[in-house]
Design an enzyme around this catalytic site. Structure first.
Site, PDB file in Angstrom:
ATOM      1  N   LEU A 161       0.846  -1.195   0.000  1.00 29.53           N
ATOM      2  CA  LEU A 161       0.000   0.000   0.000  1.00 29.53           C
ATOM      3  C   LEU A 161       0.878   1.240   0.000  1.00 29.53           C
ATOM      4  O   LEU A 161       1.794   1.367   0.815  1.00 29.53           O
ATOM      5  CB  LEU A 161      -0.912   0.007   1.235  1.00 29.53           C
ATOM      6  CG  LEU A 161      -1.799   1.248   1.430  1.00 29.53           C
ATOM      7  CD1 LEU A 161      -2.824   1.376   0.311  1.00 29.53           C
ATOM      8  CD2 LEU A 161      -2.490   1.211   2.801  1.00 29.53           C
ATOM      9  N   CYS A 343      14.141  26.790   1.320  1.00 28.41           N
ATOM     10  CA  CYS A 343      14.099  25.426   1.864  1.00 28.41           C
ATOM     11  C   CYS A 343      15.463  24.755   1.711  1.00 28.41           C
ATOM     12  O   CYS A 343      15.950  24.088   2.633  1.00 28.41           O
ATOM     13  CB  CYS A 343      13.028  24.602   1.155  1.00 28.41           C
ATOM     14  SG  CYS A 343      11.355  25.055   1.606  1.00 28.41           S
TER      15      CYS A 343
END
Lengths: 372, 372
Positions: A161, A343
């Site tokens: 998943l 960032c």
């Protein structure tokens, strides 16, 4: 008044050897003295807005932010301990704040994927790559996928998943390289359409669904750059959901940006308009939420690699600007580079981390050997 | 009454496929029906005492405890989540409780190091070895030292601090292999005497001192199996002390047994008579105490290796019993094996962990690459 403020900020910036109108790549080239008032009254929000307005330039913006984060901000803390992340988070989120306030931010989400395709390269992975032993963005993203595949000990036939599957490149890689079946869940219809279109020949499925509503049992679960959107109130729910969906000998891998300190808030405007419940988890928050649910088998921190990744994105972005500029404004250009490079500097300054955490349901039987 | 209780416990034990008077190595061979009352009223304390009294035997005691911990105890938890560590900690500490209540525990600390030398082998390391790619206790201890040396990126001339230096084997290894200068601090005069006697030709020093009173600056700090004695109220102090003693580009390595859940207490009797403030930290407690002090660069969990280490110690102990028995009683023999093998089983069941955590003062510049 301007000169007084200018002197004040020059003194502050000298902690990072940053000079106003200096000759080094990280020095500020000042175009408008209003910068100082803006910063005084609006803090890092003002610093970003002023950049967008063109009131100053910095040749190497990531180095400027590296120095600001590593040397300037800490000297304004008490006790010698680093508690600067909330400040930096404000810097970062303000970019998005600005982005929206100028009505340019939402626009690029609506006009398609040209920006992301230009910036991210062939992997279409909008998360930190792993640059160990490689020197290109595409290779670093593949290297990251392989690192995750090996950490998860993927074997043919496993049911996997992917929570927050993005454009599906990780799913595609794992199904091709390891022979696993992957279900991806996403809250983005556009991402689901993209995956169904590009990967229709692979044993991967995609659902537009809140991951908490997912049913079934999986041998492995991973999320890459999704946990940042979970919010501290839901960290435990995230862990318990993964636990519920995993088999008894299951493994989960969490790839997330990490905060140096624990916070329970984010910018209110961002909270409301951009990313509801978006915040960066600290390692203690992650470990606390995993407690009594999972055994933590391994934690790797390669935050520095996000610096390299963001520089590569910026390089792609600027290289493709000539054709992107038809769809985006000049102010968007400055805003976007400010976002990427502030960032980048913060990751280089180690003000944010990139954690890959491997967790098992019951503790692996035998030693868990992690690759690096 | 006995048979009712016996049936009750037999049903409980079947969760781990453990049979009373069964034929497998992990089955209980019952010698005294009073066992059930003892367990009913004194819990795991009674289980240990009964073993010492010889009321039952188990051929493979570590496998018995592995099954008890992994399969029997969890089925008595709510919600499907594992919260069994406090129970097991009781099992483990009760051994020491018993040890003392029989007045045999303290004795072996007073009569010299023959027990430890017999049990620990040439490394004299009373902490978990690292068995990756090796198959003997001595090799696993050396492998562990090398793992730590590589994680700390030791280089010739570095000043290194060993907090809780034991018998000094790690200090000796690092000074010989990496050319570093090591200061060891210990609260044991006997250990300091041992180190001064055996390692007088090496560039290592030892001080009998509370680590919090240590002065100076060090490039590297490590502690191996000392943090378990710190106590939750002092976790933060431990971190801040290491921070104070480290240079700006310093690294600290913490090697400690980990608890699966956060506890703030330990067995009251043990607290008072054996190990004041001794308790096992959870990863969230460690991460929380390191927050705003250190950047956590890496976390490795090799708890399973403590199973192997404890089995090797038990093997050495029993092999040397013929000469040790002159100084220790038969009840000590049963108590000691119960201690070693119940811990072994718990580590195999992954009910306790062994964490090696690398922390940096300001975040390493560049990626921190950890060996494995």
């Amino acid at each position: 008044m301007h000169s007084l403020l200018r002197n004040k900020y020059q003194n502050i910036l000298l902690k990072g050897d940053i000079k106003i109108n200096g000759s080094r790549t990280w020095d500020i080239q000042l175009h408008n003295e209003k910068l100082w008032n803006r910063v005084l009254f609006r803090g890092s929000l003002g610093l970003g807005e002023a950049y967008m307005h063109g009131w100053y330039d910095v040749e190497d913006l990531s180095e400027f932010f590296y120095r600001l984060t590593r040397f300037v901000l800490p000297s304004y803390q008490d006790g010698g301990f680093r508690q600067i992340s909330t400040k930096l988070a404000t810097v970062l989120f303000n970019v998005q704040n600005i982005k929206n306030s100028f009505k340019v931010g939402r626009r690029h989400y609506d006009i398609g994927n040209d920006l992301y395709q230009s910036m991210l390269g062939s992997s279409m992975a909008y998360t930190c790559g792993y640059w160990k032993g490689v020197d290109s963005l595409d290779a670093a993203q593949i290297r990251k996928f392989r690192l995750i595949g090996e950490k998860l000990k993927l074997k043919p036939g496993m049911r996997v998943l992917d929570i927050g599957c993005g454009f599906g490149s990780a799913m595609a890689f794992f199904s091709k390289e390891y022979g696993v079946e992957v279900l991806g869940v996403t809250v983005s219809k556009k991402q689901a359409q993209y995956i169904r279109k590009y990967y229709q020949n692979l044993p991967i499925r995609v659902k537009v669904q809140d991951y908490r509503l997912t049913e079934g049992k999986f041998d492995r679960i991973y999320s890459i750059g999704m946990f940042e959107h979970v919010g501290y109130k839901n960290y435990k729910t995230y862990m318990q959901t993964c636990w519920r969906l995993l088999t008894n000998d299951g493994l989960a891998l969490l790839h997330t940006i990490g905060n140096n300190i624990s916070v329970k808030h984010t910018n209110a405007w961002v909270e409301k308009y951009i990313f509801p419940n978006s915040m960066l988890p600290s390692l203690s928050q992650i470990a606390c939420s995993a407690e009594s649910v999972f055994i933590i088998e391994d934690v790797q921190n390669f935050g520095y690699d996000y610096y390299q990744t963001l520089l590569a994105w910026d390089k792609n972005f600027t290289a493709n600007w000539s054709h992107l500029s038809a769809n985006y404004s000049d102010i968007f250009y400055r805003m976007w580079r400010y976002y990427l490079l502030s960032c980048a500097g913060a990751f280089k300054a180690r003000d944010m981390q990139l954690f890959q955490i491997v967790m098992s349901v019951n503790g692996v039987e035998g030693r868990y050997d992690s690759p690096r």
